[in-house]
Design a protein around this motif. Structure first.
Motif, PDB file in Angstrom:
ATOM      1  N   PHE A  27      39.042  35.238  37.646  1.00 52.92           N
ATOM      2  CA  PHE A  27      39.287  34.828  38.922  1.00 52.92           C
ATOM      3  C   PHE A  27      40.861  34.776  39.097  1.00 52.92           C
ATOM      4  CE2 PHE A  27      35.307  32.735  38.493  1.00 52.92           C
ATOM      5  CZ  PHE A  27      34.429  33.314  39.438  1.00 52.92           C
ATOM      6  N   ARG A  28      41.368  35.666  38.295  1.00 53.17           N
ATOM      7  CA  ARG A  28      43.012  35.681  38.602  1.00 53.17           C
ATOM      8  C   ARG A  28      43.423  36.639  39.735  1.00 53.17           C
ATOM      9  NH1 ARG A  28      42.217  36.651  33.091  1.00 53.17           N
ATOM     10  NH2 ARG A  28      42.488  34.867  31.704  1.00 53.17           N
ATOM     11  N   ARG A  29      44.514  36.155  40.495  1.00 55.85           N
ATOM     12  CA  ARG A  29      44.869  36.888  41.325  1.00 55.85           C
ATOM     13  C   ARG A  29      46.563  37.326  41.218  1.00 55.85           C
ATOM     14  NH1 ARG A  29      40.654  37.035  41.834  1.00 55.85           N
ATOM     15  NH2 ARG A  29      39.181  36.745  43.752  1.00 55.85           N
ATOM     16  N   TYR A  30      46.628  38.244  40.300  1.00 58.34           N
ATOM     17  CA  TYR A  30      48.065  38.635  39.938  1.00 58.34           C
ATOM     18  C   TYR A  30      48.616  39.289  41.104  1.00 58.34           C
ATOM     19  CZ  TYR A  30      46.923  37.407  35.082  1.00 58.34           C
ATOM     20  OH  TYR A  30      46.306  36.695  33.848  1.00 58.34           O
ATOM     21  N   ARG A  31      50.093  39.261  41.202  1.00 60.74           N
ATOM     22  CA  ARG A  31      50.650  39.863  42.482  1.00 60.74           C
ATOM     23  C   ARG A  31      50.683  41.266  42.293  1.00 60.74           C
ATOM     24  NH1 ARG A  31      55.942  36.381  44.149  1.00 60.74           N
ATOM     25  NH2 ARG A  31      54.984  34.491  44.919  1.00 60.74           N
TER      26      ARG A  31
ATOM     27  N   THR B 299      48.530  43.026  40.706  1.00 60.52           N
ATOM     28  CA  THR B 299      47.083  43.597  40.977  1.00 60.52           C
ATOM     29  C   THR B 299      46.879  43.794  42.466  1.00 60.52           C
ATOM     30  OG1 THR B 299      46.328  42.446  38.896  1.00 60.52           O
ATOM     31  CG2 THR B 299      44.684  43.306  40.503  1.00 60.52           C
ATOM     32  N   VAL B 300      47.311  42.538  43.134  1.00 67.33           N
ATOM     33  CA  VAL B 300      47.219  42.960  44.612  1.00 67.33           C
ATOM     34  C   VAL B 300      47.962  43.796  45.250  1.00 67.33           C
ATOM     35  CG1 VAL B 300      47.410  41.526  46.743  1.00 67.33           C
ATOM     36  CG2 VAL B 300      46.635  40.161  44.416  1.00 67.33           C
ATOM     37  N   TRP B 301      49.389  43.834  45.021  1.00 58.92           N
ATOM     38  CA  TRP B 301      50.167  45.023  45.339  1.00 58.92           C
ATOM     39  C   TRP B 301      49.351  46.542  45.070  1.00 58.92           C
ATOM     40  CZ3 TRP B 301      55.276  42.411  43.662  1.00 58.92           C
ATOM     41  CH2 TRP B 301      55.380  41.184  44.723  1.00 58.92           C
ATOM     42  N   SER B 302      49.200  46.675  43.727  1.00 63.71           N
ATOM     43  CA  SER B 302      49.031  48.028  43.375  1.00 63.71           C
ATOM     44  C   SER B 302      47.389  48.098  43.915  1.00 63.71           C
ATOM     45  CB  SER B 302      48.573  47.926  41.869  1.00 63.71           C
ATOM     46  OG  SER B 302      47.836  46.991  41.493  1.00 63.71           O
ATOM     47  N   LYS B 303      46.478  47.278  44.304  1.00 66.13           N
ATOM     48  CA  LYS B 303      45.365  47.577  44.852  1.00 66.13           C
ATOM     49  C   LYS B 303      45.563  48.008  46.532  1.00 66.13           C
ATOM     50  CE  LYS B 303      40.879  45.215  45.773  1.00 66.13           C
ATOM     51  NZ  LYS B 303      39.983  46.223  45.308  1.00 66.13           N
TER      52      LYS B 303
ATOM     53  N   LYS C 275      35.567  37.836  39.872  1.00 62.90           N
ATOM     54  CA  LYS C 275      35.682  37.071  38.730  1.00 62.90           C
ATOM     55  C   LYS C 275      37.014  38.283  37.867  1.00 62.90           C
ATOM     56  CE  LYS C 275      33.939  34.558  34.707  1.00 62.90           C
ATOM     57  NZ  LYS C 275      34.294  35.145  33.605  1.00 62.90           N
ATOM     58  N   ASN C 276      36.403  39.367  37.929  1.00 65.08           N
ATOM     59  CA  ASN C 276      37.201  40.445  36.955  1.00 65.08           C
ATOM     60  C   ASN C 276      37.798  41.355  37.652  1.00 65.08           C
ATOM     61  OD1 ASN C 276      35.580  39.545  34.053  1.00 65.08           O
ATOM     62  ND2 ASN C 276      33.895  39.878  35.433  1.00 65.08           N
ATOM     63  N   LEU C 277      38.226  40.985  38.619  1.00 69.30           N
ATOM     64  CA  LEU C 277      39.096  41.905  39.573  1.00 69.30           C
ATOM     65  C   LEU C 277      40.380  42.551  38.909  1.00 69.30           C
ATOM     66  CD1 LEU C 277      39.801  41.535  43.534  1.00 69.30           C
ATOM     67  CD2 LEU C 277      41.456  42.240  41.752  1.00 69.30           C
ATOM     68  N   SER C 278      40.342  43.871  38.878  1.00 64.77           N
ATOM     69  CA  SER C 278      41.464  44.544  38.354  1.00 64.77           C
ATOM     70  C   SER C 278      41.446  46.175  38.899  1.00 64.77           C
ATOM     71  CB  SER C 278      41.367  44.752  36.716  1.00 64.77           C
ATOM     72  OG  SER C 278      40.365  45.502  36.420  1.00 64.77           O
ATOM     73  N   LEU C 279      42.637  46.530  39.015  1.00 60.77           N
ATOM     74  CA  LEU C 279      42.667  48.065  39.346  1.00 60.77           C
ATOM     75  C   LEU C 279      41.887  49.001  38.464  1.00 60.77           C
ATOM     76  CD1 LEU C 279      44.252  49.862  41.518  1.00 60.77           C
ATOM     77  CD2 LEU C 279      46.131  50.092  39.911  1.00 60.77           C
ATOM     78  N   ILE C 280      41.864  48.787  37.327  1.00 64.92           N
ATOM     79  CA  ILE C 280      40.979  49.560  36.269  1.00 64.92           C
ATOM     80  C   ILE C 280      39.582  49.692  36.700  1.00 64.92           C
ATOM     81  CG2 ILE C 280      40.619  50.110  33.905  1.00 64.92           C
ATOM     82  CD1 ILE C 280      43.319  49.085  32.970  1.00 64.92           C
ATOM     83  N   LEU C 281      38.968  48.502  36.981  1.00 62.03           N
ATOM     84  CA  LEU C 281      37.802  48.276  37.321  1.00 62.03           C
ATOM     85  C   LEU C 281      37.493  49.162  38.717  1.00 62.03           C
ATOM     86  CD1 LEU C 281      34.945  47.116  36.868  1.00 62.03           C
ATOM     87  CD2 LEU C 281      35.787  44.807  37.893  1.00 62.03           C
TER      88      LEU C 281
END
Length: 464
Positions: A265-269, A271-275, A439-445
């Motif tokens: 459940f992390r929200r790295y900046r 990750t959000v920007w790249s997404k 829970k596992n949000l990421s750009l690679i996913l």
């Protein structure tokens, strides 16, 4: 076990893939060697063909993947397996023929082509039948102990039993007392006491124990579990193990404390920007590339049924803000004027003849690129639901409101794993996958989901 995107995959799956790569290469090489063995050391053209075998291997395996031939959850019959492999190889060779127009060094002559085709079918069918035999007879599966025989333990056991390629086999079930006959269903040994748990694990080479206790009455196994841990045995909590095994979070069974204290459940900046950057790029590219197709779809909708080409509908987005999703109209005009908001049915009579085709191919969702570009949606995320259904589902399904902590998407983890949902039970199943994604949000996913979505669309799976 290999762990990708917080989900376990058996190591033997990777070995199978690499072994198949070698067999494909061998098939093409044997075909070339059969006809040109005397020239291999002298003819530069033949050397170019040998160098071109690697891209041929890649294209064939890509075609196998998009024909769903790397999914071993369910056993396939020999005839079905053979037909699907032939179809995949045929598509691959058509692709190779097109590539050959641009890169002549990949050209395979007719004699090589037909012999290579025969060898490919022979080797690939045999290789897959062998692998299915290995999976079916639990060869090279990792043996685990299951502590508990309640609902959670049953769900874990069923997930392992129903997936031919889970990579696990339950060796024994320890519970105090045993009540559900879970061990008999799984073909495992049953022990109605925690005594001797550690000794059993040591004697049978068990490296992993899953604790799926939902109540603590009848004594606690903490002492034997501690002994096992001190001897190097891994101890997994049931909900966490179920997550990495199935790629979903059991919404109806999971306690809030597990969600609060579990990793993720992390929200790295970044990750959000790249997404968001990826959303803008993909949506813009999608609009440009699909423009001729969207024009054709619009004309088809207009000439096959009266009414507007586009259809706007209120959906719930991030932070439960409503927005208007844009789609090509696939239902008769004013389809819900009398019925109101209802779940779509299989063979729904309200869907037009053109709309049925558009839904099957998911072409009705192409205008949602504009929703992504406006920032109302993301390319990947939980599918947005209608406000009427959201209020209903929030009252009946635990954690349903948590879906709205991220932007909804055109496609998502639930869509590639479960498909279409048209009932409350379907909504629960999809929610379990949505929670895993959040829970596992990421750009690679996200990239992985987009690639699998292409496969799902090409296979026309999950549309209604």
């Amino acid at each position: 076990m290999l762990r990708f995107f917080n989900k376990y995959y058996p190591v033997r799956g990777l070995l199978f893939f690499l072994g198949e790569s070698g067999l494909i290469y061998l098939s093409i090489w044997l075909a070339i060697h059969t006809f040109y063995s005397a020239q291999l050391n002298f003819d530069p053209e033949i050397r170019h063909i040998l160098a071109g075998i690697l891209p041929i291997v890649f294209i064939i395996q890509l075609s196998l993947y998009y024909h769903d031939l790397y999914n071993f959850q369910v056993k396939k019959k020999t005839f079905e397996l053979s037909i699907r492999i032939i179809q995949a190889i045929a598509v691959a060779f058509i692709g190779l023929a097109i590539i050959n127009l641009l890169f002549p060094f990949l050209i395979l002559k007719k004699d090589i082509f037909f012999l290579g085709l025969f060898l490919l079918i022979l080797f690939l069918v045999s290789w897959r039948l062998i692998y299915q035999f290995i999976c079916q007879h639990d060869l090279f599966n990792e043996r685990i102990l299951l502590v508990g025989d309640g609902n959670l333990a049953s769900l874990i056991g069923e997930e392992i039993r129903s997936n031919l390629d889970s990579g696990y086999v339950v060796k024994a079930v320890f519970s105090n007392p045993g009540k559900t006959q879970l061990a008999a269903k799984l073909g495992a040994e049953q022990y109605n006491s925690y005594e001797g748990l550690c000794e059993y694990a040591m004697a049978n080479g068990i490296k992993k124990i899953v604790v799926a206790l939902e109540e603590r009455r009848g004594g606690s196994p903490w002492r034997p579990l501690l002994d096992c841990r001190m001897h190097g045995v891994k101890i997994f909590e049931g909900y966490s193990f179920c997550e990495v095994l199935s790629g979903k979070i059991l919404a109806r069974n999971t306690q809030p404390s597990w969600l609060i204290f579990s990793d993720g459940f992390r929200r790295y900046r970044m990750t959000v920007w790249s997404k968001r950057a990826a959303d803008i790029c993909l949506a813009s590219l999608g609009i440009i590339i699909s423009a001729p197709l969207q024009l054709g779809v619009g004309i088809l909708v207009k000439i096959t049924s009266p009414g507007p080409v586009f259809y706007k509908q209120s959906r719930v987005g991030q932070r439960e803000k409503t927005f208007q999703v844009i789609k090509f109209r696939t239902m008769c005009c004013d389809a819900e004027e009398q019925s109101g908001a209802v779940w779509a049915e299989n063979k729904d009579p309200r869907i037009t003849s053109a709309g049925r085709v558009l839904r099957k191919l998911r072409l009705d969702e192409l205008p949602q690129f504009w929703n992504v570009l406006k920032g109302e949606m993301s390319f990947v995320g939980p599918r947005p639901e209608r406000p009427e259904f959201v209020e209903q589902l929030k009252q009946r399904l635990p954690y349903y409101g948590e879906r709205h902590t991220v932007k909804p998407g055109i496609t998502g983890w639930a869509q590639i794993n479960y498909g279409y949902g048209a009932s409350e039970e379907d909504a629960l199943r999809k929610l379990e996958y949505d929670l895993f994604y959040i829970k596992n949000l990421s750009l690679i996913l996200d990239i992985f989901i987009v690639l699998k979505t292409v496969k799902t669309v090409l296979g026309r799976v999950g549309a209604r």
